[in-house]
Motif scaffolding. Structure first.
Motif, PDB file in Angstrom:
ATOM      1  N   GLY A 109      13.028  21.744  11.642  1.00  0.00           N
ATOM      2  CA  GLY A 109      14.248  21.784  11.167  1.00  0.00           C
ATOM      3  C   GLY A 109      14.522  20.258  10.688  1.00  0.00           C
ATOM      4  O   GLY A 109      14.467  19.428  11.610  1.00  0.00           O
ATOM      5  N   ILE A 110      14.836  20.211   9.551  1.00  0.00           N
ATOM      6  CA  ILE A 110      15.556  18.865   9.171  1.00  0.00           C
ATOM      7  C   ILE A 110      16.660  19.082   8.514  1.00  0.00           C
ATOM      8  O   ILE A 110      17.065  19.979   7.626  1.00  0.00           O
ATOM      9  CB  ILE A 110      14.493  18.197   8.183  1.00  0.00           C
ATOM     10  N   ILE A 111      17.767  18.268   9.118  1.00  0.00           N
ATOM     11  CA  ILE A 111      19.204  18.661   8.736  1.00  0.00           C
ATOM     12  C   ILE A 111      19.704  17.284   8.046  1.00  0.00           C
ATOM     13  O   ILE A 111      19.559  16.140   8.607  1.00  0.00           O
ATOM     14  CB  ILE A 111      19.948  19.151   9.970  1.00  0.00           C
ATOM     15  N   LEU A 112      20.604  17.321   7.126  1.00  0.00           N
ATOM     16  CA  LEU A 112      21.289  16.307   6.514  1.00  0.00           C
ATOM     17  C   LEU A 112      22.999  16.586   6.683  1.00  0.00           C
ATOM     18  O   LEU A 112      23.141  17.701   6.581  1.00  0.00           O
ATOM     19  CB  LEU A 112      21.129  16.131   4.964  1.00  0.00           C
ATOM     20  N   HIS A 113      23.378  15.370   6.978  1.00  0.00           N
ATOM     21  CA  HIS A 113      24.790  15.589   7.099  1.00  0.00           C
ATOM     22  C   HIS A 113      25.766  14.535   6.575  1.00  0.00           C
ATOM     23  O   HIS A 113      25.301  13.458   6.182  1.00  0.00           O
ATOM     24  CB  HIS A 113      25.173  15.357   8.852  1.00  0.00           C
ATOM     25  N   ASN A 114      26.802  15.027   5.713  1.00  0.00           N
ATOM     26  CA  ASN A 114      27.661  14.065   5.041  1.00  0.00           C
ATOM     27  C   ASN A 114      28.769  13.773   5.841  1.00  0.00           C
ATOM     28  O   ASN A 114      29.792  14.537   6.228  1.00  0.00           O
ATOM     29  CB  ASN A 114      28.139  14.738   3.838  1.00  0.00           C
ATOM     30  N   PRO A 115      29.055  12.498   6.376  1.00  0.00           N
ATOM     31  CA  PRO A 115      30.072  12.185   7.273  1.00  0.00           C
ATOM     32  C   PRO A 115      31.531  11.947   6.307  1.00  0.00           C
ATOM     33  O   PRO A 115      32.493  11.677   6.939  1.00  0.00           O
ATOM     34  CB  PRO A 115      29.779  11.128   7.990  1.00  0.00           C
ATOM     35  N   SER A 116      31.607  11.804   5.146  1.00  0.00           N
ATOM     36  CA  SER A 116      32.578  11.245   4.208  1.00  0.00           C
ATOM     37  C   SER A 116      33.401  12.414   3.675  1.00  0.00           C
ATOM     38  O   SER A 116      33.305  13.476   4.190  1.00  0.00           O
ATOM     39  CB  SER A 116      31.872  10.695   2.974  1.00  0.00           C
ATOM     40  N   GLN A 183      30.363  18.050   6.224  1.00  0.00           N
ATOM     41  CA  GLN A 183      29.414  19.090   6.446  1.00  0.00           C
ATOM     42  C   GLN A 183      27.700  18.738   6.337  1.00  0.00           C
ATOM     43  O   GLN A 183      27.560  17.767   6.107  1.00  0.00           O
ATOM     44  CB  GLN A 183      29.654  20.429   5.496  1.00  0.00           C
ATOM     45  N   SER A 184      27.325  19.713   6.938  1.00  0.00           N
ATOM     46  CA  SER A 184      25.807  19.607   7.187  1.00  0.00           C
ATOM     47  C   SER A 184      24.991  20.681   6.373  1.00  0.00           C
ATOM     48  O   SER A 184      25.580  21.850   6.110  1.00  0.00           O
ATOM     49  CB  SER A 184      25.174  19.896   8.613  1.00  0.00           C
ATOM     50  N   ARG A 185      23.727  20.375   5.891  1.00  0.00           N
ATOM     51  CA  ARG A 185      22.741  21.363   5.086  1.00  0.00           C
ATOM     52  C   ARG A 185      21.403  21.192   5.610  1.00  0.00           C
ATOM     53  O   ARG A 185      21.001  19.992   5.994  1.00  0.00           O
ATOM     54  CB  ARG A 185      22.811  21.175   3.611  1.00  0.00           C
ATOM     55  N   MET A 186      20.814  22.147   5.749  1.00  0.00           N
ATOM     56  CA  MET A 186      19.326  22.276   6.082  1.00  0.00           C
ATOM     57  C   MET A 186      18.503  21.869   5.105  1.00  0.00           C
ATOM     58  O   MET A 186      18.507  22.482   3.846  1.00  0.00           O
ATOM     59  CB  MET A 186      18.664  23.625   6.640  1.00  0.00           C
ATOM     60  N   LEU A 187      17.493  20.899   4.971  1.00  0.00           N
ATOM     61  CA  LEU A 187      16.686  20.498   4.154  1.00  0.00           C
ATOM     62  C   LEU A 187      15.416  21.191   4.151  1.00  0.00           C
ATOM     63  O   LEU A 187      14.509  21.377   3.212  1.00  0.00           O
ATOM     64  CB  LEU A 187      16.558  18.847   4.233  1.00  0.00           C
ATOM     65  N   LEU A 188      15.027  21.357   5.476  1.00  0.00           N
ATOM     66  CA  LEU A 188      13.694  22.131   5.703  1.00  0.00           C
ATOM     67  C   LEU A 188      14.213  22.993   7.100  1.00  0.00           C
ATOM     68  O   LEU A 188      15.022  22.725   8.071  1.00  0.00           O
ATOM     69  CB  LEU A 188      12.734  21.140   6.171  1.00  0.00           C
ATOM     70  N   ASN A 189      13.656  24.435   6.933  1.00  0.00           N
ATOM     71  CA  ASN A 189      13.744  25.200   8.106  1.00  0.00           C
ATOM     72  C   ASN A 189      12.393  26.395   8.176  1.00  0.00           C
ATOM     73  O   ASN A 189      12.669  27.185   7.684  1.00  0.00           O
ATOM     74  CB  ASN A 189      15.024  26.186   7.967  1.00  0.00           C
TER      75      ASN A 189
END
Length: 478
Positions: A109-116, A183-189
């Motif tokens: 899994g590769i996860i991206l998170h937006n902290p803003s 929030q976060s989203r999966m880039l790869l799963n």
């Protein structure tokens, strides 16, 4: 009378195979002009063999995490790349008979998170992710093959680099991901399945080129397939976003990945710790990479001198080379280390991105024939024996290359033919240790002629540096 084989052992009857002779190619070896750009590359390659689920690489802040040391606190913004290369196996193999089939798949899994506090858009320019089995098995291939359609490859890293070199975005990746504030989203799963394989071993390579209009953090994680309390395979009712086998049994959810990120430790088993770069007297362990490397692309204009406009071809019968992917202990006498520096890394992983996996080389050679007669000039990639200082005046090759494959990948060559028509070729190379290689292109240059040759490739996973780019001029007939 005793049988002959009882009197003379087989080893005495079979003469040992002679060792390949070293062949010295007298020539100059030059450092490669140019340098890496400043685009950061998320490089997840340690541990390469993953048997214990956990965090492979996290650039998230450590605040609020159960294991703060597993998070390197490196934000991305604008252009960045993500590279991941991992394998897994059933350990021990009989586990396949004791566990449910879904449990034998390790998910990456590769996860991206937006902290803003505002939404962020992440564009995916090029992207590819392949398995060893069944997508890109390691098969025997010729040392030189035309590969215009991109259908020739051996190994997932080879296939991924070929796709990205051609500017492709695999269909499992969207053109853009929107990440709401906080929030976060999966880039790869995606899984690395081993069920039904002999031996039960598989790997996955991934390279993604991205651009974000805001700050994001990234993490790669490893998790075994999920099952229901009764041991049956779990099927998802809700799709998992991006590069995911939607609804496939056992696929982890975004919430499960987030929980692993917040509460998990580093995945295992850990690779061998690297030898400190300054300790040159010890056997060198380079280690594998887990961190953010400084650079995504090396652009170079190969000319006679820094203020020059052309690269004068060698005299007939002569040649010169430029180091490619040179590294500590393997600069081929140039003293140049091309390995990307690590901006952040885990303490037990490589000090530099040795090998520059996934980094693109864009090389321009404005060739100039300054002789008074036509010349035939070749440009080739070669895999000489690795050395730090050239002990003899030239590169060393083997008369019969060693069995180990040291380079396996596709190279793009652009030039103009004798009719001054632009040509683009994609050539797949397989080179073993000590192999001199074949010309990527042969140019017939008239006296005083100038000809631009462009060579592009992404340094493929599973390759072993260094290589060289060699320019040679055929000897004049006697």
């Amino acid at each position: 009378m005793l049988p002959l084989l009882l009197i003379f052992p087989i080893a005495q009857l079979t003469p040992p195979m002679p060792l390949p002779e070293e062949v010295v190619q007298p020539q100059e070896v030059r450092p490669l002009p140019g340098q890496l750009d400043t685009v950061p590359t998320f490089n997840s390659n340690s541990p390469e063999l993953v048997l214990k689920e956990g965090i492979l690489l996290s650039t998230f802040p450590p605040d609020g995490k159960k294991v703060p040391t597993a998070h390197l606190n490196f934000p991305f913004r604008g252009r960045f790349d993500i590279f991941a290369h991992h394998i897994t196996r059933a350990e021990p193999p009989e586990n396949l008979r004791r566990r449910s089939p879904s449990e034998t798949s390790l998910y990456l899994g590769i996860i991206l998170h937006n902290p803003s506090s505002e939404a962020v858009k992440v564009n995916i320019w090029q992207a590819a992710s392949y398995l060893s089995q069944p997508d890109a098995p390691f098969i025997e291939l010729p040392s030189f093959s035309q590969n215009m359609l991109g259908t020739i490859f051996a190994g997932p890293g080879d296939r991924v680099m070929s796709d990205v070199l051609r500017g492709r975005r695999q269909e499992i990746f969207p053109a853009q991901i929107d990440i709401p504030a906080g929030q976060s989203r999966m880039l790869l799963n995606l899984p690395i399945p081993v069920e039904g394989l002999t031996p039960p071993l598989n790997g996955r390579s991934t390279l993604i080129r991205l651009q974000s209009n805001g700050t994001v953090y990234a993490a790669s994680l490893a998790m075994f397939a999920r099952v229901n309390p009764d041991g049956s395979e779990r099927c998802l009712r809700q799709p998992v976003r991006v590069a995911s086998p939607t609804g496939e049994a056992g696929t982890p959810t975004l919430e499960e990945w987030q929980n692993l990120l917040d509460n998990g430790d580093l995945a295992g088993p850990r690779d061998k710790a690297p030898t400190p770069l300054e300790e040159t007297g010890k056997p060198r362990i380079y280690g594998r990479v887990a961190g953010v490397a400084g650079g995504s692309r090396w652009r170079a204009l190969l000319v006679d001198n820094p203020k020059g406009r052309y690269l004068t071809i060698p005299q007939p019968g002569q040649m010169f080379s430029y180091a490619l992917s040179s590294l500590h202990g393997g600069t081929l006498g140039t003293g140049q280390i091309q390995s990307a520096t690590m901006l952040v890394r885990y303490p037990d992983t490589a000090y530099r991105a040795h090998g520059n996996y996934g980094i693109q080389y864009n090389l321009k050679l404005p060739l100039y024939n300054n002789t008074q007669s036509p010349q035939t000039v070749s440009v080739s990639i070669q895999t000489p024996l690795k050395e730090e200082q050239l002990g003899k005046p030239g590169l060393r090759f083997l008369s019969t290359p060693a069995p180990q494959v040291f380079f396996r990948g596709t190279v793009r060559i652009r030039y103009k033919d004798e009719q001054n028509q632009p040509q683009t070729q994609f050539v797949h190379l397989v080179q073993k240790r000590g192999q001199a290689g074949e010309p990527l292109v042969l140019l017939k240059m008239k006296a005083g002629d100038r000809s631009l040759v462009e060579v592009d490739f992404l340094y493929p996973p599973d390759a072993t540096p260094p290589q060289v780019l060699t320019v040679s001029t055929q000897a004049e007939p006697r």
